[in-house]
Enzyme design. Structure first.
Site, PDB file in Angstrom:
ATOM      1  N   GLY A  21      -3.519  -6.852  12.366  1.00 43.15           N
ATOM      2  CA  GLY A  21      -4.416  -6.901  11.234  1.00 43.15           C
ATOM      3  C   GLY A  21      -3.921  -5.997  10.117  1.00 43.15           C
ATOM      4  N   CYS A  22      -4.191  -6.380   8.881  1.00 44.82           N
ATOM      5  CA  CYS A  22      -3.659  -5.627   7.743  1.00 44.82           C
ATOM      6  C   CYS A  22      -4.252  -4.222   7.654  1.00 44.82           C
ATOM      7  CB  CYS A  22      -3.883  -6.389   6.443  1.00 44.82           C
ATOM      8  SG  CYS A  22      -5.592  -6.895   6.157  1.00 44.82           S
ATOM      9  N   ASN A  23      -5.573  -4.097   7.811  1.00 44.62           N
ATOM     10  CA  ASN A  23      -6.188  -2.774   7.798  1.00 44.62           C
ATOM     11  C   ASN A  23      -5.671  -1.916   8.953  1.00 44.62           C
ATOM     12  OD1 ASN A  23      -8.046  -3.310   5.582  1.00 44.62           O
ATOM     13  ND2 ASN A  23      -9.173  -4.596   7.015  1.00 44.62           N
ATOM     14  N   VAL A  24      -5.464  -2.573  10.073  1.00 43.51           N
ATOM     15  CA  VAL A  24      -4.973  -1.868  11.267  1.00 43.51           C
ATOM     16  C   VAL A  24      -3.606  -1.253  10.999  1.00 43.51           C
ATOM     17  CG1 VAL A  24      -4.389  -2.123  13.702  1.00 43.51           C
ATOM     18  CG2 VAL A  24      -6.242  -3.486  12.711  1.00 43.51           C
ATOM     19  N   THR A  25      -2.737  -2.027  10.362  1.00 39.55           N
ATOM     20  CA  THR A  25      -1.395  -1.531  10.056  1.00 39.55           C
ATOM     21  C   THR A  25      -1.467  -0.282   9.192  1.00 39.55           C
ATOM     22  OG1 THR A  25      -0.403  -3.727  10.234  1.00 39.55           O
ATOM     23  CG2 THR A  25       0.767  -2.115   8.886  1.00 39.55           C
TER      24      THR A  25
END
Length: 356
Positions: free
Chosen positions: A158-162
């Protein structure tokens, strides 16, 4: 020396933001040949009606998303809504496809089936090798990229996770911070919400306004961030995660804080982040005093990081900027694809952004 051989790539969900960004990157990949482009409700339409900036592919017609259309390619990218990838991946296996499959959705990211059920509310499709090459694996003394070499299935993060993971993981891996009290607040561009026509995503609603969403631990990326910080060495993770929609089309700026362990100096903290990111091609620790901005990474597969110590609060402050569509999604897919195919990890990817 790696012998480069061309390979075919099919993209499912090509009409969406993630699928379009995958195609933009693949057009600059020296070894990729773009094969079938599929969609659901947009099937039968020209790709140019959805991505007019992709001029070399503008006249291509979107086909229905099915295993029959996707099979026969060397690589299949699934840029589909959450919950849709599992069925297509299973159908590809049933069809005898031996393609490398890259899932840009969430279906195969979590290893905990109970966490998937809690946050997504459906049956767990299983877990695939996780597509964040820079993820620190504390127990194994290596990075996740080693798990991606020769993989045949990859779950793109996930983008936020990255952004949150790359901001804080060096402090977790070195034991300098307490992961039992992590606070993350993110400014997120509107493309992260996808193309669905929803009233709160209209320009009249979003321009000139900042809007929090999924407040109070309800965002689906929470268990994925916790999973990554545990991989980096945390015994217990407690995370307060608050994303905020910002009136920009692209970009994530993640500000992440955690308590600093006793007697740890700012010099020690900076040395830890430099130790883990000094040799990474796409993650860069900025010079002291320079803070990341989303404008610095627009269009690039770059994660820019800065870290400081708030002595009065006794906390580390780590900030990470990424382009949510590149390093946050499509770039991570291509980077993982390169590793799985035995190509140089950086092939077809750039750290050069677009400005202004």
């Amino acid at each position: 020396m790696v012998m480069q051989v061309s390979f075919s790539v099919a993209v499912a969900g090509a009409s969406g933001y993630a699928g379009g960004e995958v195609l933009r990157l693949l057009l600059n990949h020296p070894d990729a040949e773009i094969g079938a482009l599929t969609a659901h409700s947009s099937a039968g339409q020209r790709l140019g009606a959805h991505h007019p900036h992709l001029r070399p592919l503008a006249e291509r017609v979107l086909q229905p998303t099915s295993a029959e259309v996707l099979a026969g390619h060397d690589v299949v990218v699934l840029a589909l809504p959450h919950g849709a990838s599992g069925d297509i991946a299973a159908a590809l296996e049933d069809a005898g496809s031996d393609a490398l499959v890259l899932d840009c959705g969430a279906d195969h990211r979590l290893t905990d089936a109970a966490a998937w059920q809690q946050f997504y509310g459906s049956d767990h499709a299983g877990s695939w090798p996780y597509g964040l090459p820079e993820l620190i694996l504390a127990d194994e003394g290596e990075r996740q990229r080693e798990k991606l070499r020769a993989a045949r299935r990859v779950a793109v993060p996930g983008c936020n996770v990255t952004a949150v993971t790359l901001a804080l993981q060096p402090g977790v891996a070195t034991g300098l911070v307490d992961p039992a009290d992590v606070v993350a607040v993110l400014a997120v561009g509107y493309s992260g919400a996808g193309k669905a026509a929803k009233p709160h995503l209209l320009a009249a609603e979003g321009l000139g306004s900042l809007a929090p969403y999924a407040v109070g631990g309800t965002h689906r990326h929470v268990p994925e961030i916790e999973q990554n910080l545990r991989a980096a060495g945390a015994d217990t993770v407690r995370l307060s995660f608050t994303p905020v929609l910002a009136p920009v089309s692209r970009g994530i700026l993640a500000t992440v804080t955690a308590p600093l362990k006793a007697h740890v100096t700012a010099e020690t903290v900076r040395a830890a982040w430099q130790q883990y990111y000094g040799d990474e091609p796409f993650v860069q620790l900025l010079p002291e005093g320079t803070w990341p901005t989303t404008a610095m990474v627009t269009g690039a597969n770059t994660a820019l990081v800065q870290v400081a110590v708030d002595e009065r609060a006794g906390r580390v402050v780590a900030v990470c900027a990424i382009d949510n569509l590149v390093k946050g999604t499509a770039g991570a897919a291509v980077q993982s694809m390169n590793l799985a195919l035995g190509l140089p990890e950086t092939t077809g990817l750039t750290t050069v952004g677009v400005a202004p």
